[in-house]
Design an enzyme around this catalytic site. Structure first.
Site, PDB file in Angstrom:
ATOM      1  CG  ASN A  20      15.618 -11.260 -98.975  1.00  0.00           C
ATOM      2  OD1 ASN A  20      16.807 -10.349 -99.603  1.00  0.00           O
ATOM      3  ND2 ASN A  20      15.882 -11.096 -97.864  1.00  0.00           N
ATOM      4  CG  ASP A  21      11.935 -12.657 -97.044  1.00  0.00           C
ATOM      5  OD1 ASP A  21      13.142 -13.381 -97.384  1.00  0.00           O
ATOM      6  OD2 ASP A  21      12.555 -12.076 -95.602  1.00  0.00           O
ATOM      7  CD  GLN A  37      12.719  -7.167 -97.004  1.00  0.00           C
ATOM      8  OE1 GLN A  37      13.880  -7.148 -96.293  1.00  0.00           O
ATOM      9  NE2 GLN A  37      12.110  -6.778 -97.585  1.00  0.00           N
ATOM     10  CG  PHE A  77      14.679  -5.137 -92.660  1.00  0.00           C
ATOM     11  CD1 PHE A  77      15.031  -5.169 -93.302  1.00  0.00           C
ATOM     12  CD2 PHE A  77      14.527  -6.715 -91.364  1.00  0.00           C
ATOM     13  CE1 PHE A  77      16.584  -5.420 -93.220  1.00  0.00           C
ATOM     14  CE2 PHE A  77      16.019  -6.169 -90.948  1.00  0.00           C
ATOM     15  CZ  PHE A  77      17.343  -6.065 -91.588  1.00  0.00           C
ATOM     16  CB  SER A  78       9.928  -8.960 -94.381  1.00  0.00           C
ATOM     17  OG  SER A  78      10.651  -9.589 -95.781  1.00  0.00           O
ATOM     18  NE  ARG A 143      13.567 -10.807 -89.073  1.00  0.00           N
ATOM     19  CZ  ARG A 143      14.651 -10.991 -88.061  1.00  0.00           C
ATOM     20  NH1 ARG A 143      15.305 -10.249 -87.011  1.00  0.00           N
ATOM     21  NH2 ARG A 143      15.374 -12.010 -87.674  1.00  0.00           N
ATOM     22  CG  ASP A 144       9.586 -10.549 -91.274  1.00  0.00           C
ATOM     23  OD1 ASP A 144      10.219  -9.228 -91.895  1.00  0.00           O
ATOM     24  OD2 ASP A 144      10.536 -11.530 -91.075  1.00  0.00           O
ATOM     25  CD  GLU A 195      14.197 -13.909 -90.941  1.00  0.00           C
ATOM     26  OE1 GLU A 195      14.903 -13.941 -90.852  1.00  0.00           O
ATOM     27  OE2 GLU A 195      13.992 -15.401 -91.509  1.00  0.00           O
TER      28      GLU A 195
END
Length: 482
Positions: A20-21, A37, A77-78, A143-144, A195
């Site tokens: 994903n991202d 990801q 995570f991102s 996050r991110d 996000e």
């Protein structure tokens, strides 16, 4: 490999399993890095790692081994990556400038920010011994991180997504961070969690002006359903983001269903702002009918701003490097007129192509393009009286894997339709209206590879200066080792 049904031929996709991202986009020593990801053990979302690929031209990609693995602090995570040219972190060891990754680590109910560093152009990574560098302050979603060096403030700036707002942090060394300000509560769209923020300084076309743009992905809550991306234009003073417009104003980067989590590359050699997005939507991302991989990235796009009567509009155009994929196989028509009884049909053009349309005069209520793959059909239409355009993929091929997938997605346009450019890959369609003033990105899963185009008009006629279809070649002809 790379010949599977629906496998993208000029978009990046992992060899196998879930993606994903995009993460960690940075240019260093002749290479564009694309981390992402990645779940290496299945084709559905699972424990997140960072996959890794590099490119010299943003088009052809070389796969590298997994960069970051989960540890006792959680999954990966991102996040982002920077090159610490000034060695502000003190992590440099030897002559090579140190690359630093900043990312969220996720445990159930506990998200925090950690770093890792590399002395060999991102090939191997060491986790920082004193992670996390930002502990969880008591928020469910935090996050991110996206980090860049702010010259005037003489510090690193981090944008961090915190549920319904963005927090900005500052640091002199990437290791110790101070919360400086927040933005977003009451601004823009809030149909879902915020996000993947990005804060970039963007040139305004036709002027010497630059504006700051804050990018925020939101899921759900996009204008056509599910995942989408909004943006805010304003100023950034090294501490706070100050929007130009009122809280209720919402701008959308892409009105399609399948452009999400886009972030920009740091340190590009041209100094352009270039970003790439994940081509999917959380409504059905785990169900799309691909194997042994799931998901692809968009074409990388150059981002600029255009000043209008209503403020500033984000403009996206494919990177020029994609032109190297053009072949000599083209179909070109000039001075074409279409109306209800006289559509323009172009056969034998597929399955990978770029189409360019220049409109001379449109007197029809609606005109558009049927993209036909045998019995299946995707329709791009321009509803001139309504000031809207749309993509209808309800008959585009395989659509029944999710009730959320069949859709007719609508976008506004400001004035008239002068130019249309789109890119068709085996399972995606990216359409750029008026040199990228409005964009729609859609996944499609057609029943056949053969492609026929038909330009049509309803309630009036449309005159075109030029209609050109150019066949493109794929990027996976051979696997290269790096």
């Amino acid at each position: 490999m790379y010949n599977e049904r629906y496998r993208p031929q000029f978009h990046f996709s992992p060899k196998e399993n879930w993606m994903n991202d995009p993460n960690g986009l940075v240019y260093f020593k002749g290479e564009y890095h694309l981390f992402y990801q990645y779940h290496p053990d299945g084709t559905k979302w699972g424990p997140m790692h960072w996959g890794h690929a590099v490119s010299k031209d943003l088009i052809h990609w070389d796969h590298l081994p997994i960069a970051l693995f989960p540890d006792e602090l959680g999954t990966i995570f991102s996040g982002c990556a920077v090159v610490d040219y000034g060695n502000t972190s003190g992590l440099k060891d030897g002559d090579e400038d140190v690359m630093v990754a900043i990312f969220t680590q996720h445990e159930e109910g506990n998200q925090k920010q950690s770093i890792a560093y590399s002395h060999d152009r991102g090939r191997t990574w060491t986790k920082y011994h004193n992670n996390p560098v930002i502990a969880n302050p008591g928020l469910k979603d935090i996050r991110d991180p996206k980090v860049f060096w702010h010259e005037d403030a003489n510090k690193w700036i981090m944008s961090l997504a915190c549920g319904n707002h963005i927090r900005f942090y500052g640091s002199s060394n990437l290791l110790e961070w101070e919360h400086m300000s927040s933005f977003g509560e009451g601004y823009g769209a809030h149909g879902g969690v915020w996000e993947c923020p990005d804060l970039i300084e963007v040139p305004v076309k036709g002027s010497e002006e630059k504006k700051w743009v804050l990018i925020v992905s939101i899921n759900p809550g996009a204008p056509n359903g599910g995942s989408g991306m909004q943006y805010f234009v304003g100023e950034f003073n090294g501490k706070s983001f100050l929007p130009d417009e009122s809280p209720e104003t919402t701008h959308w980067a892409d009105y399609g269903r399948d452009f999400y989590a886009a972030v920009s590359w740091l340190d590009t050699p041209t100094q352009e702002q270039i970003w790439i997005g994940w081509m999917s939507n959380w409504q059905y991302a785990n169900e799309v009918p691909t194997h042994p991989w799931r998901s692809a990235m968009s074409i990388p796009r150059v981002v600029t701003l255009m000043k209008t009567e209503n403020g500033y509009n984000l403009v996206q155009t494919p990177v020029k490097e994609i032109e190297q994929l053009r072949t000599r196989k083209t179909i070109e028509e000039h001075d074409v007129i279409t109306h209800k009884e006289k559509p323009l049909k172009l056969s034998g053009v597929g399955p990978l192509l770029e189409m360019d349309i220049e409109v001379k005069e449109a007197q029809a209520d609606t005109w558009g393009i049927h993209v036909r793959h045998g019995e299946s059909q995707t329709t791009i239409a321009f509803h001139l009286k309504k000031g809207q355009w749309s993509i209808d993929r309800t008959q585009s091929g395989e659509v029944d894997f999710s009730t959320e997938f069949p859709s007719k997605d609508i976008a506004p346009f400001e004035k008239e339709v002068n130019k249309v450019q789109f890119y068709l890959d085996t399972s995606s369609l990216e359409v750029f209206l008026n040199d990228g003033e409005s964009v729609i990105t859609e996944l499609i899963f057609p029943s056949q590879e053969d492609v026929e185009m038909e330009l049509f008009a309803r309630n009036g006629e449309v005159a075109f200066d030029r209609v050109k279809v150019t066949n493109l070649k794929g990027i996976w002809e051979k696997e290269r080792e790096l």
